[in-house]
Design a protein around this motif. Structure first.
Motif, mmCIF file in Angstrom:
data_model
loop_
_atom_site.group_PDB
_atom_site.id
_atom_site.type_symbol
_atom_site.label_atom_id
_atom_site.label_comp_id
_atom_site.label_asym_id
_atom_site.label_seq_id
_atom_site.Cartn_x
_atom_site.Cartn_y
_atom_site.Cartn_z
ATOM 1 N N UNK A 45 -1.661 11.906 -2.840
ATOM 2 C CA UNK A 45 -1.321 10.844 -1.891
ATOM 3 C C UNK A 45 -0.314 11.353 -0.869
ATOM 4 N N UNK A 46 0.690 12.079 -1.338
ATOM 5 C CA UNK A 46 1.730 12.601 -0.438
ATOM 6 C C UNK A 46 1.154 13.571 0.590
ATOM 7 N N UNK A 47 0.104 14.284 0.221
ATOM 8 C CA UNK A 47 -0.477 15.297 1.113
ATOM 9 C C UNK A 47 -1.674 14.777 1.900
ATOM 10 N N UNK A 48 -2.001 13.498 1.752
ATOM 11 C CA UNK A 48 -3.203 12.955 2.382
ATOM 12 C C UNK A 48 -3.018 12.781 3.893
ATOM 13 N N UNK A 49 -3.778 13.508 4.722
ATOM 14 C CA UNK A 49 -3.647 13.375 6.183
ATOM 15 C C UNK A 49 -4.211 12.068 6.719
ATOM 16 N N UNK A 50 -4.932 11.319 5.863
ATOM 17 C CA UNK A 50 -5.489 10.032 6.288
ATOM 18 C C UNK A 50 -4.494 8.887 6.145
ATOM 19 N N UNK A 51 -3.326 9.157 5.560
ATOM 20 C CA UNK A 51 -2.327 8.112 5.356
ATOM 21 C C UNK A 51 -1.848 7.555 6.701
ATOM 22 N N UNK A 52 -1.731 6.239 6.759
ATOM 23 C CA UNK A 52 -1.280 5.571 7.980
ATOM 24 C C UNK A 52 0.165 5.112 7.806
ATOM 25 N N UNK A 53 1.012 5.315 8.819
ATOM 26 C CA UNK A 53 2.373 4.778 8.740
ATOM 27 C C UNK A 53 2.377 3.281 9.031
ATOM 28 N N UNK A 54 3.308 2.588 8.428
ATOM 29 C CA UNK A 54 3.411 1.149 8.662
ATOM 30 C C UNK A 54 4.857 0.688 8.626
ATOM 31 N N UNK A 55 5.090 -0.525 9.126
ATOM 32 C CA UNK A 55 6.424 -1.130 9.135
ATOM 33 C C UNK A 55 6.295 -2.555 8.612
ATOM 34 N N UNK A 56 7.161 -2.923 7.681
ATOM 35 C CA UNK A 56 7.114 -4.277 7.136
ATOM 36 C C UNK A 56 7.356 -5.312 8.229
ATOM 37 N N UNK A 57 6.586 -6.401 8.185
ATOM 38 C CA UNK A 57 6.861 -7.528 9.067
ATOM 39 C C UNK A 57 8.157 -8.207 8.607
ATOM 40 N N UNK A 58 8.872 -8.866 9.517
ATOM 41 C CA UNK A 58 10.195 -9.421 9.179
ATOM 42 C C UNK A 58 10.219 -10.301 7.932
#
Length: 334
Positions: A45-58
């Motif tokens: 999982x840590x090395x997966x290039x398909x991982x998408x970054x995200x930010x929690x909604x408030x």
């Protein structure tokens, strides 16, 4: 990479029977099977290039529940049960939900604490089954409906949250939900935003470069090779890639093409900066592959493209293209 399992638990979401089986005990991280299964999949999982970054909604309920757990106001079992229930409630609304297990963990990766969970779709497989009847042992073959993914299987539904920064990394598969397609993990479990992955970013940059070059009659091979070369060189000194800077470099002699490239990047929703793993960037950008309309394929290092000592593209008067390979000492059959 050093992974330490602080806590881990497995919940069963059985959509065949319509039941959830929430564990009331943690997985034993001293058990070699548990340790191997969880850490190996977390490594991938840590090395997966398909991982998408995200930010929690408030007002993310997941963030609220996780904060309560991290602050000691809630225990790990209650927090993990919340995740399992949120996953079950959302997946139950999808078309033909598959029975699965969900592994939730509190882990430390290289001194940084993370909360992680990943979904394991149950596979059907054959295994042996031993019974004893009237004192006699019978070895049989049965069809088992709840086989966990092997260590070589790629987990593609997961989330990884860094505790200190609340940075989210996830991957998911679109599912049909109430007549529409949606990503379950960011929308119904984490309640977070989603951006493009590093793999999608590099693929989009190459696609846009090709499109802009082709539209103006420029060499698409030269443009894409130059974009790849920039990505590799940038990765040598920075962990962030600016897609707009790629366009400025590739189309340095044409402000018009730079503007068109910039517009295409904005239309694709690519962020101004994307974090890109160095090894992945080099792997993706090191070589360039082309295929001619005559069926010939060539794979060559991108830094050879502008070096006519090794390869040269020649535009013939009749509009065709010749490719000359030079200084070859040996040819090896592959």
């Amino acid at each position: 990479m050093i992974i330490i399992i602080n806590k881990a638990i497995l919940h069963i979401l059985d959509f065949n029977s319509g039941m959830t089986l929430f564990s009331e005990q943690e997985l034993d991280s001293n058990n070699n099977s548990v340790l191997t299964f969880v850490t190996k999949h977390i490594e991938k999982i840590c090395a997966d290039p398909n991982a998408k970054p995200g930010t929690f909604h408030p007002h993310s309920e997941f963030k609220k529940q996780m904060t309560a757990y991290l602050d000691g106001h809630d225990d790990f079992f209650s927090f993990s049960r919340y995740i399992g229930q949120a996953a079950y409630s959302a997946l139950a609304q999808t078309e033909a939900p598959e029975p699965c297990d969900i592994v939730i963990s509190d882990i430390t990766i290289d001194d940084n604490r993370f909360v992680a969970f990943f979904k394991c779709n149950n596979k059907t497989g054959f295994t042996h089954h031993v019974t004893v009847t009237d004192g006699k042992v019978t070895n049989d073959i049965i069809n088992h409906c709840a086989i966990l993914p092997s260590l070589t299987h790629k987990i593609d539904e997961y989330a990884l949250i860094e505790v200190n920064t609340l940075a989210v990394k996830f991957n998911d598969k679109k599912k049909s939900l109430n007549g529409e397609t949606a990503f379950i993990i960011p929308a119904f479990i984490l309640d977070c935003s989603s951006s493009v992955s590093q793999k999608n970013t590099i693929d989009l940059v190459k696609t846009i470069t090709h499109k802009v070059s082709e539209a103006h009659g420029h060499s698409t091979v030269a443009a894409v090779a130059k974009a790849k070369q920039y990505i590799v060189e940038n990765a040598e000194h920075s962990e962030y890639l600016s897609p707009l800077d790629v366009g400025k470099t590739v189309f340095a002699s044409s402000p018009l093409l730079q503007d068109e490239y910039r517009q295409e990047v904005q239309n694709a929703g690519i962020p101004a900066e994307v974090k890109v793993d160095r090894d992945f960037a080099i792997k993706k950008g090191r070589n360039h592959k082309i295929k001619t309309d005559t069926g010939i394929e060539l794979l060559f290092p991108v830094d050879y493209f502008e070096n006519k000592d090794f390869i040269e593209f020649i535009n013939n008067p009749d509009g065709t293209i010749s490719i000359e390979l030079k200084n070859i000492g040996k040819i090896i059959n592959k």
